[in-house]
Design a protein around this motif. Sequence first.
Motif, PDB file in Angstrom:
ATOM      1  N   ARG A 286     -47.924 -31.932  30.957  1.00  0.00           N
ATOM      2  CA  ARG A 286     -48.075 -31.123  32.167  1.00  0.00           C
ATOM      3  C   ARG A 286     -46.882 -31.293  33.113  1.00  0.00           C
ATOM      4  NH1 ARG A 286     -53.008 -28.701  33.101  1.00  0.00           N
ATOM      5  NH2 ARG A 286     -54.546 -29.118  31.476  1.00  0.00           N
ATOM      6  N   LYS A 287     -46.274 -32.458  33.100  1.00  0.00           N
ATOM      7  CA  LYS A 287     -45.076 -32.659  33.917  1.00  0.00           C
ATOM      8  C   LYS A 287     -43.956 -31.738  33.460  1.00  0.00           C
ATOM      9  CE  LYS A 287     -41.954 -36.226  35.655  1.00  0.00           C
ATOM     10  NZ  LYS A 287     -41.604 -37.677  35.632  1.00  0.00           N
ATOM     11  N   LEU A 288     -43.960 -31.403  32.167  1.00  0.00           N
ATOM     12  CA  LEU A 288     -42.982 -30.476  31.612  1.00  0.00           C
ATOM     13  C   LEU A 288     -43.367 -29.014  31.849  1.00  0.00           C
ATOM     14  CD1 LEU A 288     -42.458 -32.195  28.145  1.00  0.00           C
ATOM     15  CD2 LEU A 288     -40.887 -32.254  30.087  1.00  0.00           C
ATOM     16  N   GLY A 289     -44.600 -28.811  32.326  1.00  0.00           N
ATOM     17  CA  GLY A 289     -45.080 -27.448  32.520  1.00  0.00           C
ATOM     18  C   GLY A 289     -45.862 -26.909  31.346  1.00  0.00           C
ATOM     19  N   ASN A 290     -46.304 -27.797  30.456  1.00  0.00           N
ATOM     20  CA  ASN A 290     -47.060 -27.392  29.276  1.00  0.00           C
ATOM     21  C   ASN A 290     -48.525 -27.786  29.418  1.00  0.00           C
ATOM     22  OD1 ASN A 290     -44.680 -26.543  27.998  1.00  0.00           O
ATOM     23  ND2 ASN A 290     -44.305 -28.569  27.150  1.00  0.00           N
ATOM     24  N   VAL A 291     -49.406 -26.950  28.920  1.00  0.00           N
ATOM     25  CA  VAL A 291     -50.831 -27.267  28.881  1.00  0.00           C
ATOM     26  C   VAL A 291     -51.173 -27.710  27.460  1.00  0.00           C
ATOM     27  CG1 VAL A 291     -53.168 -26.386  29.165  1.00  0.00           C
ATOM     28  CG2 VAL A 291     -51.338 -25.555  30.659  1.00  0.00           C
ATOM     29  N   PRO A 292     -51.700 -28.912  27.253  1.00  0.00           N
ATOM     30  CA  PRO A 292     -52.129 -29.325  25.912  1.00  0.00           C
ATOM     31  C   PRO A 292     -53.137 -28.313  25.355  1.00  0.00           C
ATOM     32  CG  PRO A 292     -52.121 -31.194  27.405  1.00  0.00           C
ATOM     33  CD  PRO A 292     -51.888 -29.975  28.257  1.00  0.00           C
ATOM     34  N   TYR A 293     -52.987 -27.954  24.077  1.00  0.00           N
ATOM     35  CA  TYR A 293     -53.700 -26.786  23.554  1.00  0.00           C
ATOM     36  C   TYR A 293     -54.138 -27.013  22.099  1.00  0.00           C
ATOM     37  CZ  TYR A 293     -54.246 -21.630  23.114  1.00  0.00           C
ATOM     38  OH  TYR A 293     -54.707 -20.350  22.939  1.00  0.00           O
ATOM     39  N   PRO A 294     -54.971 -28.009  21.831  1.00  0.00           N
ATOM     40  CA  PRO A 294     -55.391 -28.271  20.451  1.00  0.00           C
ATOM     41  C   PRO A 294     -56.310 -27.175  19.919  1.00  0.00           C
ATOM     42  CG  PRO A 294     -56.636 -29.644  21.961  1.00  0.00           C
ATOM     43  CD  PRO A 294     -55.599 -28.947  22.788  1.00  0.00           C
ATOM     44  N   THR A 295     -56.127 -26.843  18.658  1.00  0.00           N
ATOM     45  CA  THR A 295     -56.953 -25.835  17.993  1.00  0.00           C
ATOM     46  C   THR A 295     -57.214 -26.268  16.559  1.00  0.00           C
ATOM     47  OG1 THR A 295     -55.114 -24.545  17.097  1.00  0.00           O
ATOM     48  CG2 THR A 295     -55.838 -23.995  19.335  1.00  0.00           C
ATOM     49  N   THR A 296     -58.048 -25.538  15.861  1.00  0.00           N
ATOM     50  CA  THR A 296     -58.137 -25.699  14.418  1.00  0.00           C
ATOM     51  C   THR A 296     -56.913 -25.079  13.770  1.00  0.00           C
ATOM     52  OG1 THR A 296     -59.261 -23.598  14.071  1.00  0.00           O
ATOM     53  CG2 THR A 296     -60.650 -25.516  14.522  1.00  0.00           C
ATOM     54  N   GLY A 297     -56.680 -25.446  12.522  1.00  0.00           N
ATOM     55  CA  GLY A 297     -55.591 -24.821  11.781  1.00  0.00           C
ATOM     56  C   GLY A 297     -55.799 -23.330  11.617  1.00  0.00           C
ATOM     57  N   GLU A 298     -57.036 -22.927  11.394  1.00  0.00           N
ATOM     58  CA  GLU A 298     -57.322 -21.501  11.220  1.00  0.00           C
ATOM     59  C   GLU A 298     -57.065 -20.720  12.505  1.00  0.00           C
ATOM     60  OE1 GLU A 298     -57.920 -19.756   8.460  1.00  0.00           O
ATOM     61  OE2 GLU A 298     -57.473 -21.652   7.476  1.00  0.00           O
ATOM     62  N   ALA A 299     -57.438 -21.310  13.649  1.00  0.00           N
ATOM     63  CA  ALA A 299     -57.184 -20.626  14.920  1.00  0.00           C
ATOM     64  C   ALA A 299     -55.691 -20.469  15.163  1.00  0.00           C
ATOM     65  CB  ALA A 299     -57.833 -21.396  16.061  1.00  0.00           C
ATOM     66  N   PHE A 300     -54.902 -21.476  14.788  1.00  0.00           N
ATOM     67  CA  PHE A 300     -53.446 -21.410  14.912  1.00  0.00           C
ATOM     68  C   PHE A 300     -52.905 -20.280  14.039  1.00  0.00           C
ATOM     69  CE2 PHE A 300     -49.346 -24.138  14.260  1.00  0.00           C
ATOM     70  CZ  PHE A 300     -48.597 -23.170  14.911  1.00  0.00           C
ATOM     71  N   LYS A 301     -53.354 -20.214  12.813  1.00  0.00           N
ATOM     72  CA  LYS A 301     -52.904 -19.157  11.895  1.00  0.00           C
ATOM     73  C   LYS A 301     -53.263 -17.773  12.436  1.00  0.00           C
ATOM     74  CE  LYS A 301     -53.131 -17.787   7.003  1.00  0.00           C
ATOM     75  NZ  LYS A 301     -53.696 -18.153   5.678  1.00  0.00           N
ATOM     76  N   GLU A 302     -54.462 -17.645  12.979  1.00  0.00           N
ATOM     77  CA  GLU A 302     -54.877 -16.363  13.561  1.00  0.00           C
ATOM     78  C   GLU A 302     -54.012 -15.988  14.756  1.00  0.00           C
ATOM     79  OE1 GLU A 302     -58.983 -16.858  14.457  1.00  0.00           O
ATOM     80  OE2 GLU A 302     -59.590 -17.018  12.349  1.00  0.00           O
ATOM     81  N   ARG A 303     -53.612 -16.973  15.548  1.00  0.00           N
ATOM     82  CA  ARG A 303     -52.747 -16.690  16.692  1.00  0.00           C
ATOM     83  C   ARG A 303     -51.402 -16.131  16.221  1.00  0.00           C
ATOM     84  NH1 ARG A 303     -52.057 -18.457  22.126  1.00  0.00           N
ATOM     85  NH2 ARG A 303     -50.264 -17.332  22.951  1.00  0.00           N
ATOM     86  N   VAL A 304     -50.853 -16.723  15.164  1.00  0.00           N
ATOM     87  CA  VAL A 304     -49.587 -16.221  14.623  1.00  0.00           C
ATOM     88  C   VAL A 304     -49.745 -14.768  14.180  1.00  0.00           C
ATOM     89  CG1 VAL A 304     -47.918 -16.450  12.735  1.00  0.00           C
ATOM     90  CG2 VAL A 304     -48.723 -18.481  13.942  1.00  0.00           C
ATOM     91  N   ALA A 305     -50.811 -14.472  13.450  1.00  0.00           N
ATOM     92  CA  ALA A 305     -51.027 -13.109  12.964  1.00  0.00           C
ATOM     93  C   ALA A 305     -51.213 -12.123  14.120  1.00  0.00           C
ATOM     94  CB  ALA A 305     -52.236 -13.071  12.039  1.00  0.00           C
ATOM     95  N   SER A 306     -51.970 -12.505  15.141  1.00  0.00           N
ATOM     96  CA  SER A 306     -52.200 -11.595  16.269  1.00  0.00           C
ATOM     97  C   SER A 306     -50.924 -11.393  17.080  1.00  0.00           C
ATOM     98  CB  SER A 306     -53.332 -12.121  17.158  1.00  0.00           C
ATOM     99  OG  SER A 306     -52.966 -13.325  17.806  1.00  0.00           O
ATOM    100  N   ASP A 307     -50.102 -12.443  17.191  1.00  0.00           N
ATOM    101  CA  ASP A 307     -48.843 -12.300  17.909  1.00  0.00           C
ATOM    102  C   ASP A 307     -47.875 -11.391  17.168  1.00  0.00           C
ATOM    103  OD1 ASP A 307     -49.770 -13.925  19.907  1.00  0.00           O
ATOM    104  OD2 ASP A 307     -48.282 -15.512  19.635  1.00  0.00           O
ATOM    105  N   ILE A 308     -47.887 -11.458  15.849  1.00  0.00           N
ATOM    106  CA  ILE A 308     -47.040 -10.546  15.070  1.00  0.00           C
ATOM    107  C   ILE A 308     -47.417  -9.098  15.380  1.00  0.00           C
ATOM    108  CG2 ILE A 308     -46.545  -9.700  12.741  1.00  0.00           C
ATOM    109  CD1 ILE A 308     -46.670 -12.618  11.806  1.00  0.00           C
TER     110      ILE A 308
END
Length: 326
Positions: A286-308
């Motif tokens: 957070r000092k760097l301006g980032n919010v920790p954002y843990p997810t499942t592997g599947e949720a991460f993969k879905e985020r990549v696909a939706s961003d594409i």
Amino acid sequence: MRKPVSRRAVVVGGLAATALPYSANAAGWPERPITLGHGFAAGGNADVTARIIADHLAPRLGQSVVVEPKAGAGGRISAGHTAKSAPDGYTLGILPGGHPISSVLYELPYDPVNDFTYITMLTDFPFILATYPDHPVKTVAELIAAAKKASKPMIYGSAGNGTGQHLSGALFTAMADIPFQHLPFRGGSQTATEVIGKHIDFIFDTPTLLLEQIRGGQLRAVAVTGKERFFALPDVPTIGETVKGYETSSWLGLAAPPKLPADIRARLHKETTAVLGLPEVDAKLRKLGNVPYPTTGEAFKERVASDIAKWTKVAAHAGIKRAGAK
């Protein structure tokens, strides 16, 4: 971009694991140091985040985790190295929010969705639109008005073609319907130097790079790109407050080569999400301006696909054509 319902919900959701035919397994892993690669210069957001994660992940795994920058090409060099490495758990990579953008802008030697084992997302953050302190433009509305009246386009810099910074500017240009010229650089540090020196007008970049310079008065934040105001700059408006519907955020995530054994994947997910939950890690990110954002592997993969899908539409609207991979 959509956000998870909650950190707890996405992490507790578990991993969709499948049996994979590779001799490595978590029982004897790891037996030697692990390499954690990323595609950007030392000192940038990906590098600093990687070192925070590595420092706290190493004692949990019982082996050192060595951060290895492979800077260049908006992260594509590092991503390609991760995709082509052996799926033995000894080569990991941090993928940036520009990872799905690369597939929109370039012909890649790897599949951005299927050529990786997704472990977990790490952080989520907006970009900051900033300029030098005495620039006459103070607000997004003033920027739009000035850009429409200017005899030549104002220039915004980014960390390189195909990065989230680049496309955040392209989306703003398209939605505000203004002539706003993009100038790519090799990393955000160079871009910040150029705007501080008044060689360019604006910069889109990460909080990690810009926050201290904004706080120190070398730069002035005009707006942030997220859906809501940024916790580290609560008085700075979002672009969407002026350009209705505008919203972008970026992220970093942990991935491995495809066909990583399910038990190693599960171990990495367990230990990495535990690291993200540590109070000291939360504070550092957070000092760097980032919010920790843990997810499942599947949720991460879905985020990549939706961003594409999202960035494909942005590139088409902005008239950005796909180029050959570099």
